[in-house]
Design a protein around this motif. Sequence first.
Motif, PDB file in Angstrom:
ATOM      1  N   VAL A 163       0.627  -1.224  -0.214  1.00 12.69           N
ATOM      2  CA  VAL A 163      -0.052  -0.042   0.175  1.00 12.69           C
ATOM      3  C   VAL A 163       0.863   1.455   0.557  1.00 12.69           C
ATOM      4  O   VAL A 163       0.555   2.009  -0.516  1.00 12.69           O
ATOM      5  N   ARG A 164       1.977   0.866   0.859  1.00  9.70           N
ATOM      6  CA  ARG A 164       2.569   2.319   0.851  1.00  9.70           C
ATOM      7  C   ARG A 164       3.578   2.502  -0.498  1.00  9.70           C
ATOM      8  O   ARG A 164       3.705   3.452  -1.400  1.00  9.70           O
ATOM      9  N   ALA A 165       4.033   1.521  -1.661  1.00  8.91           N
ATOM     10  CA  ALA A 165       4.408   1.252  -2.805  1.00  8.91           C
ATOM     11  C   ALA A 165       3.226   2.121  -4.095  1.00  8.91           C
ATOM     12  O   ALA A 165       3.534   3.298  -4.174  1.00  8.91           O
ATOM     13  N   TYR A 166       2.189   1.708  -4.043  1.00  7.09           N
ATOM     14  CA  TYR A 166       0.696   2.577  -4.003  1.00  7.09           C
ATOM     15  C   TYR A 166       0.811   4.136  -3.314  1.00  7.09           C
ATOM     16  O   TYR A 166       0.223   4.939  -4.580  1.00  7.09           O
ATOM     17  N   LEU A 167       0.593   4.325  -2.644  1.00  6.14           N
ATOM     18  CA  LEU A 167       0.556   6.101  -2.504  1.00  6.14           C
ATOM     19  C   LEU A 167       2.156   6.081  -2.238  1.00  6.14           C
ATOM     20  O   LEU A 167       2.074   7.639  -1.941  1.00  6.14           O
ATOM     21  N   VAL A 168       2.768   5.774  -3.060  1.00  7.00           N
ATOM     22  CA  VAL A 168       4.235   6.910  -3.056  1.00  7.00           C
ATOM     23  C   VAL A 168       4.260   8.844  -3.399  1.00  7.00           C
ATOM     24  O   VAL A 168       3.290   8.529  -4.784  1.00  7.00           O
ATOM     25  N   GLY A 169       4.957   8.888  -2.581  1.00  4.38           N
ATOM     26  CA  GLY A 169       4.794  10.442  -2.666  1.00  4.38           C
ATOM     27  C   GLY A 169       3.414  11.110  -2.063  1.00  4.38           C
ATOM     28  O   GLY A 169       4.160  12.131  -1.519  1.00  4.38           O
ATOM     29  N   ASN A 170       3.006  10.193  -1.501  1.00  7.75           N
ATOM     30  CA  ASN A 170       2.439  10.970  -0.163  1.00  7.75           C
ATOM     31  C   ASN A 170       2.613  10.318   1.263  1.00  7.75           C
ATOM     32  O   ASN A 170       2.344   8.777   1.437  1.00  7.75           O
ATOM     33  N   THR A 171       2.899  11.032   2.208  1.00  7.20           N
ATOM     34  CA  THR A 171       3.103  10.617   2.927  1.00  7.20           C
ATOM     35  C   THR A 171       2.588  10.964   4.204  1.00  7.20           C
ATOM     36  O   THR A 171       3.221  10.777   5.686  1.00  7.20           O
ATOM     37  N   GLN A 172       1.199  11.309   4.409  1.00  5.12           N
ATOM     38  CA  GLN A 172       0.483  11.398   5.092  1.00  5.12           C
ATOM     39  C   GLN A 172      -0.387  10.643   6.424  1.00  5.12           C
ATOM     40  O   GLN A 172      -1.247  10.945   6.898  1.00  5.12           O
ATOM     41  N   TYR A 173      -0.133   9.784   5.737  1.00  5.72           N
ATOM     42  CA  TYR A 173      -1.206   8.122   6.284  1.00  5.72           C
ATOM     43  C   TYR A 173      -0.280   7.807   7.417  1.00  5.72           C
ATOM     44  O   TYR A 173       1.176   7.328   6.903  1.00  5.72           O
ATOM     45  N   TYR A 174      -0.534   6.640   8.426  1.00  9.21           N
ATOM     46  CA  TYR A 174       0.674   5.773   9.428  1.00  9.21           C
ATOM     47  C   TYR A 174       0.679   5.129   9.616  1.00  9.21           C
ATOM     48  O   TYR A 174      -1.110   4.390   9.068  1.00  9.21           O
ATOM     49  N   THR A 175       0.958   4.520   9.528  1.00  6.83           N
ATOM     50  CA  THR A 175       1.596   2.713  10.256  1.00  6.83           C
ATOM     51  C   THR A 175      -0.382   3.271  11.509  1.00  6.83           C
ATOM     52  O   THR A 175      -0.600   1.329  10.723  1.00  6.83           O
ATOM     53  N   ARG A 176      -0.421   3.967  12.285  1.00  9.50           N
ATOM     54  CA  ARG A 176      -1.106   3.336  13.547  1.00  9.50           C
ATOM     55  C   ARG A 176      -3.002   3.532  12.494  1.00  9.50           C
ATOM     56  O   ARG A 176      -3.418   2.491  13.216  1.00  9.50           O
ATOM     57  N   ASN A 177      -2.538   4.366  11.345  1.00  8.85           N
ATOM     58  CA  ASN A 177      -3.942   4.387  11.046  1.00  8.85           C
ATOM     59  C   ASN A 177      -3.794   2.900   9.815  1.00  8.85           C
ATOM     60  O   ASN A 177      -5.344   2.011   9.769  1.00  8.85           O
ATOM     61  N   TYR A 178      -3.280   2.256   9.701  1.00  8.55           N
ATOM     62  CA  TYR A 178      -3.330   1.435   8.067  1.00  8.55           C
ATOM     63  C   TYR A 178      -3.356   0.388   9.057  1.00  8.55           C
ATOM     64  O   TYR A 178      -4.450  -0.822   8.867  1.00  8.55           O
ATOM     65  N   LEU A 179      -2.863   0.351   9.980  1.00  6.99           N
ATOM     66  CA  LEU A 179      -2.944  -0.902  10.950  1.00  6.99           C
ATOM     67  C   LEU A 179      -4.111  -1.621  10.874  1.00  6.99           C
ATOM     68  O   LEU A 179      -4.917  -2.388  11.502  1.00  6.99           O
ATOM     69  N   TRP A 180      -4.822  -0.088  12.166  1.00  3.42           N
ATOM     70  CA  TRP A 180      -6.722   0.114  12.711  1.00  3.42           C
ATOM     71  C   TRP A 180      -7.523  -0.543  11.167  1.00  3.42           C
ATOM     72  O   TRP A 180      -8.416  -1.122  11.538  1.00  3.42           O
ATOM     73  N   ALA A 181      -7.019  -0.244  10.113  1.00  2.00           N
ATOM     74  CA  ALA A 181      -7.775  -0.549   8.297  1.00  2.00           C
ATOM     75  C   ALA A 181      -7.653  -1.973   8.521  1.00  2.00           C
ATOM     76  O   ALA A 181      -8.364  -2.899   8.025  1.00  2.00           O
TER      77      ALA A 181
END
Length: 390
Positions: A163-181
Amino acid sequence: MTLHGTYWEYHQQFHDGKHLKRTIVIGPSMVQAAAAGNGLFARTSCPPSSLLFAVPPQALMNLRTLKSLHPTSGPTPLTATQMISLHLCINHPHESEDSLDPHYGPYISTLPREFDSHPLTWIVRSSSAMESGGVPLLGYLPPSVHASLVELHDRFCQDWAAVRAYLVGNTQYYTRNYLWAWLNVNTRCIYYRLKASKEDPDNLTLCPILDFANHAPNGLHMTPVPSEADIWDTAPIKSIGKGFRRAKEIFLTYGVHPNRTLFVEYGFVNKSSDDAEITDGEVDVQDVVESLILDHKSGVFVKSVLEDEGYWGDWTLYCSAKSAQPSWRLITALRLHGLVASFESDGAEYGHGGSDGWLPWMRENIRTLWREELLVATAVKQRMLRGDDY
């Protein structure tokens, strides 16, 4: 999305300005949300095989409904788990506010806001040197449970990397939010046929309303009907269940799983009986048997033979009201180990508190995991001593 307006009828109860309970009425079913969590209840008496509610396909959250919102291309498109968790991560509600997602906002707003009691949260925070009430509990897990948890953590990390590779260049998303998702996806998705193959791992979906139902191994259950893709591969079904009386809670069963799986994947366990004769359970003895074999001087040879024949690993003990026995894979491994050892004469002998309100409950869950290992092993031993044939 149609899960509001006439589709859901909301009833709010307040006392002194404090929200006590929310009831969502859906035809003959209703959802009650209180301090203990959500539950699905029968609003009226329902005969067997009653249609409790219908969710329109566009309200489901899966690869098919999300592909236009998150187009992917290239040789490695996102999997269903990665795609759904990506959408949830992007539309994560801020604190106690509702999600601003124009497509699934009302549904996302009903999802759990935190997973502090889930063991994956502990291991993620532990690897990041973050404080968590559950981190100290990691050291008390049975070895097989901890090994399964590490495998789950590896899956999470692989999905987060994609997902980080898909969001390349976008740094506003954090591990804690992705963990929740990711945990919402892993604990709440159901099987939903979307692909040509029944076994395709992308055959899953998040389903509003249905995921309000709690799990129970026994009791009043509801069953999702087959999807359009599955209907021609499904035999006709006779009347299901015994029906529900008014105000009774309706459950989903997550299938036949050992407590190890329920704990690692979902964060809870089924309570076991103290009587080994009637305990239903499964115990993974991989760590014990692997040590037994590899500590022997012929261990490397035995391992290579078992690997070549497809019998290395996945060794378990089973126990139910009618039987208790080792798995066939375990029997095969132990027989080969014993056979090889019998030809050797080396004479070797082998004998091998805090502020989180969920912590007491979770400590008891861990005790249950250890208790299950003891009870299942005891039951298997008793049947072996009385000469049961495996």
